[in-house]
Design a protein around this motif. Structure first.
Motif, PDB file in Angstrom:
ATOM      1  N   ALA A  94       0.840  -1.202   0.000  1.00  0.00           N
ATOM      2  CA  ALA A  94       0.000   0.000   0.000  1.00  0.00           C
ATOM      3  C   ALA A  94       0.874   1.250   0.000  1.00  0.00           C
ATOM      4  O   ALA A  94       0.581   2.226  -0.712  1.00  0.00           O
ATOM      5  CB  ALA A  94      -0.923  -0.005   1.220  1.00  0.00           C
ATOM      6  N   ARG A  95       1.944   1.219   0.791  1.00  0.00           N
ATOM      7  CA  ARG A  95       2.866   2.361   0.813  1.00  0.00           C
ATOM      8  C   ARG A  95       3.483   2.584  -0.563  1.00  0.00           C
ATOM      9  O   ARG A  95       3.601   3.719  -1.037  1.00  0.00           O
ATOM     10  CB  ARG A  95       3.966   2.087   1.844  1.00  0.00           C
ATOM     11  N   LEU A  96       3.879   1.506  -1.223  1.00  0.00           N
ATOM     12  CA  LEU A  96       4.460   1.606  -2.562  1.00  0.00           C
ATOM     13  C   LEU A  96       3.449   2.154  -3.554  1.00  0.00           C
ATOM     14  O   LEU A  96       3.768   2.995  -4.404  1.00  0.00           O
ATOM     15  CB  LEU A  96       4.966   0.242  -3.035  1.00  0.00           C
ATOM     16  N   SER A  97       2.231   1.652  -3.458  1.00  0.00           N
ATOM     17  CA  SER A  97       1.180   2.092  -4.374  1.00  0.00           C
ATOM     18  C   SER A  97       0.896   3.577  -4.187  1.00  0.00           C
ATOM     19  O   SER A  97       0.739   4.322  -5.162  1.00  0.00           O
ATOM     20  CB  SER A  97      -0.085   1.270  -4.133  1.00  0.00           C
ATOM     21  N   GLN A  98       0.863   4.026  -2.936  1.00  0.00           N
ATOM     22  CA  GLN A  98       0.621   5.441  -2.651  1.00  0.00           C
ATOM     23  C   GLN A  98       1.786   6.311  -3.132  1.00  0.00           C
ATOM     24  O   GLN A  98       1.598   7.482  -3.443  1.00  0.00           O
ATOM     25  CB  GLN A  98       0.393   5.668  -1.156  1.00  0.00           C
ATOM     26  N   ALA A  99       2.970   5.727  -3.212  1.00  0.00           N
ATOM     27  CA  ALA A  99       4.144   6.475  -3.675  1.00  0.00           C
ATOM     28  C   ALA A  99       4.223   6.493  -5.197  1.00  0.00           C
ATOM     29  O   ALA A  99       5.195   6.977  -5.767  1.00  0.00           O
ATOM     30  CB  ALA A  99       5.418   5.872  -3.085  1.00  0.00           C
ATOM     31  N   GLY A 100       3.222   5.930  -5.878  1.00  0.00           N
ATOM     32  CA  GLY A 100       3.179   5.984  -7.331  1.00  0.00           C
ATOM     33  C   GLY A 100       3.734   4.751  -8.025  1.00  0.00           C
ATOM     34  O   GLY A 100       4.004   4.784  -9.225  1.00  0.00           O
ATOM     35  N   HIS A 101       3.904   3.650  -7.303  1.00  0.00           N
ATOM     36  CA  HIS A 101       4.454   2.425  -7.888  1.00  0.00           C
ATOM     37  C   HIS A 101       3.393   1.331  -8.046  1.00  0.00           C
ATOM     38  O   HIS A 101       3.676   0.153  -7.907  1.00  0.00           O
ATOM     39  CB  HIS A 101       5.596   1.905  -7.014  1.00  0.00           C
ATOM     40  N   THR A 102       2.178   1.741  -8.376  1.00  0.00           N
ATOM     41  CA  THR A 102       1.081   0.784  -8.501  1.00  0.00           C
ATOM     42  C   THR A 102       1.374  -0.283  -9.556  1.00  0.00           C
ATOM     43  O   THR A 102       1.093  -1.469  -9.351  1.00  0.00           O
ATOM     44  CB  THR A 102      -0.230   1.523  -8.841  1.00  0.00           C
ATOM     45  N   THR A 103       1.955   0.118 -10.667  1.00  0.00           N
ATOM     46  CA  THR A 103       2.268  -0.833 -11.735  1.00  0.00           C
ATOM     47  C   THR A 103       3.276  -1.868 -11.258  1.00  0.00           C
ATOM     48  O   THR A 103       3.121  -3.069 -11.503  1.00  0.00           O
ATOM     49  CB  THR A 103       2.832  -0.083 -12.960  1.00  0.00           C
ATOM     50  N   LYS A 104       4.287  -1.419 -10.542  1.00  0.00           N
ATOM     51  CA  LYS A 104       5.292  -2.355 -10.034  1.00  0.00           C
ATOM     52  C   LYS A 104       4.700  -3.292  -8.981  1.00  0.00           C
ATOM     53  O   LYS A 104       5.068  -4.461  -8.902  1.00  0.00           O
ATOM     54  CB  LYS A 104       6.482  -1.595  -9.461  1.00  0.00           C
ATOM     55  N   VAL A 105       3.774  -2.769  -8.176  1.00  0.00           N
ATOM     56  CA  VAL A 105       3.102  -3.607  -7.172  1.00  0.00           C
ATOM     57  C   VAL A 105       2.317  -4.707  -7.873  1.00  0.00           C
ATOM     58  O   VAL A 105       2.370  -5.876  -7.475  1.00  0.00           O
ATOM     59  CB  VAL A 105       2.189  -2.747  -6.262  1.00  0.00           C
ATOM     60  N   ARG A 106       1.585  -4.360  -8.922  1.00  0.00           N
ATOM     61  CA  ARG A 106       0.822  -5.371  -9.685  1.00  0.00           C
ATOM     62  C   ARG A 106       1.761  -6.415 -10.282  1.00  0.00           C
ATOM     63  O   ARG A 106       1.456  -7.612 -10.283  1.00  0.00           O
ATOM     64  CB  ARG A 106       0.024  -4.696 -10.796  1.00  0.00           C
ATOM     65  N   GLU A 107       2.908  -5.952 -10.807  1.00  0.00           N
ATOM     66  CA  GLU A 107       3.881  -6.881 -11.392  1.00  0.00           C
ATOM     67  C   GLU A 107       4.416  -7.844 -10.340  1.00  0.00           C
ATOM     68  O   GLU A 107       4.596  -9.040 -10.616  1.00  0.00           O
ATOM     69  CB  GLU A 107       5.039  -6.110 -12.033  1.00  0.00           C
ATOM     70  N   LEU A 108       4.650  -7.346  -9.141  1.00  0.00           N
ATOM     71  CA  LEU A 108       5.127  -8.220  -8.060  1.00  0.00           C
ATOM     72  C   LEU A 108       4.081  -9.278  -7.711  1.00  0.00           C
ATOM     73  O   LEU A 108       4.407 -10.458  -7.524  1.00  0.00           O
ATOM     74  CB  LEU A 108       5.454  -7.403  -6.803  1.00  0.00           C
ATOM     75  N   ILE A 109       2.837  -8.847  -7.618  1.00  0.00           N
ATOM     76  CA  ILE A 109       1.752  -9.789  -7.292  1.00  0.00           C
ATOM     77  C   ILE A 109       1.621 -10.838  -8.395  1.00  0.00           C
ATOM     78  O   ILE A 109       1.471 -12.032  -8.118  1.00  0.00           O
ATOM     79  CB  ILE A 109       0.419  -9.034  -7.065  1.00  0.00           C
ATOM     80  N   GLN A 110       1.714 -10.425  -9.633  1.00  0.00           N
ATOM     81  CA  GLN A 110       1.647 -11.373 -10.746  1.00  0.00           C
ATOM     82  C   GLN A 110       2.855 -12.310 -10.750  1.00  0.00           C
ATOM     83  O   GLN A 110       2.737 -13.486 -11.064  1.00  0.00           O
ATOM     84  CB  GLN A 110       1.534 -10.622 -12.073  1.00  0.00           C
ATOM     85  N   ALA A 111       4.023 -11.789 -10.382  1.00  0.00           N
ATOM     86  CA  ALA A 111       5.224 -12.630 -10.315  1.00  0.00           C
ATOM     87  C   ALA A 111       5.081 -13.679  -9.207  1.00  0.00           C
ATOM     88  O   ALA A 111       5.683 -14.753  -9.281  1.00  0.00           O
ATOM     89  CB  ALA A 111       6.454 -11.773 -10.064  1.00  0.00           C
ATOM     90  N   ALA A 112       4.264 -13.365  -8.208  1.00  0.00           N
ATOM     91  CA  ALA A 112       4.009 -14.323  -7.129  1.00  0.00           C
ATOM     92  C   ALA A 112       2.966 -15.350  -7.562  1.00  0.00           C
ATOM     93  O   ALA A 112       2.642 -16.265  -6.804  1.00  0.00           O
ATOM     94  CB  ALA A 112       3.557 -13.597  -5.871  1.00  0.00           C
ATOM     95  N   GLY A 113       2.426 -15.207  -8.758  1.00  0.00           N
ATOM     96  CA  GLY A 113       1.497 -16.194  -9.298  1.00  0.00           C
ATOM     97  C   GLY A 113       0.039 -15.938  -8.981  1.00  0.00           C
ATOM     98  O   GLY A 113      -0.757 -16.867  -8.900  1.00  0.00           O
TER      99      GLY A 113
END
Length: 138
Positions: A94-113
């Motif tokens: 959530a902190r990352l997403s609020q800092a403007g890294h929403t796309t990277k957060v989604r990529e991490l979740i997808q990388a986790a399967g």
């Protein structure tokens, strides 16, 4: 290089040094056999060969080898880290997403399967948290 491998190299080098010393001593003995000691003899006396024998040190090394190499050490039990919870991962993401890294957060979740955080396998929470904390602004 681990200590076991280093000890093997050291032992091999010591054996080579012992062989060279034995060779030097044999040459020295041969030189003394042909040496005639009288005042008018030309030339110099042979140089004494090096001596490697250090019984106290050799005994200590043998004792160390017998006590440390015959018993197989039990692997040290590392403290198990506390399991990572969904709330911990969610807070960092959530902190990352609020800092403007929403796309990277989604990529991490997808990388986790998974498609969303609630679908991530709990066994992968630690992995996901490590990757998220490694990102800037985490």
């Amino acid at each position: 290089m681990n200590i076991t491998k280093a000890n093997r190299y050291i032992t091999a080098l010591n054996r080579i040094a012992e062989g060279a010393t034995m060779l030097a001593q044999a040459i020295e003995e041969s030189a003394w056999e042909n040496f005639e000691d009288h005042a008018g003899m030309p030339g110099t006396r042979p140089i004494a060969a090096a001596q490697l024998a250090q019984p106290a040190l050799e005994d200590a090394a043998e004792e160390y080898d017998t006590t440390h190499q015959q018993t197989s050490p039990e692997p040290a039990k590392a403290e198990e880290p506390e399991p990572v919870t969904l709330e911990q991962v969610r807070a960092v993401l959530a902190r990352l997403s609020q800092a403007g890294h929403t796309t990277k957060v989604r990529e991490l979740i997808q990388a986790a399967g998974a498609g969303k955080l609630s679908e991530v396998d709990p066994a992968k929470y630690g992995w996901l948290l490590e990757r998220a904390e490694a990102m800037p602004d985490a």
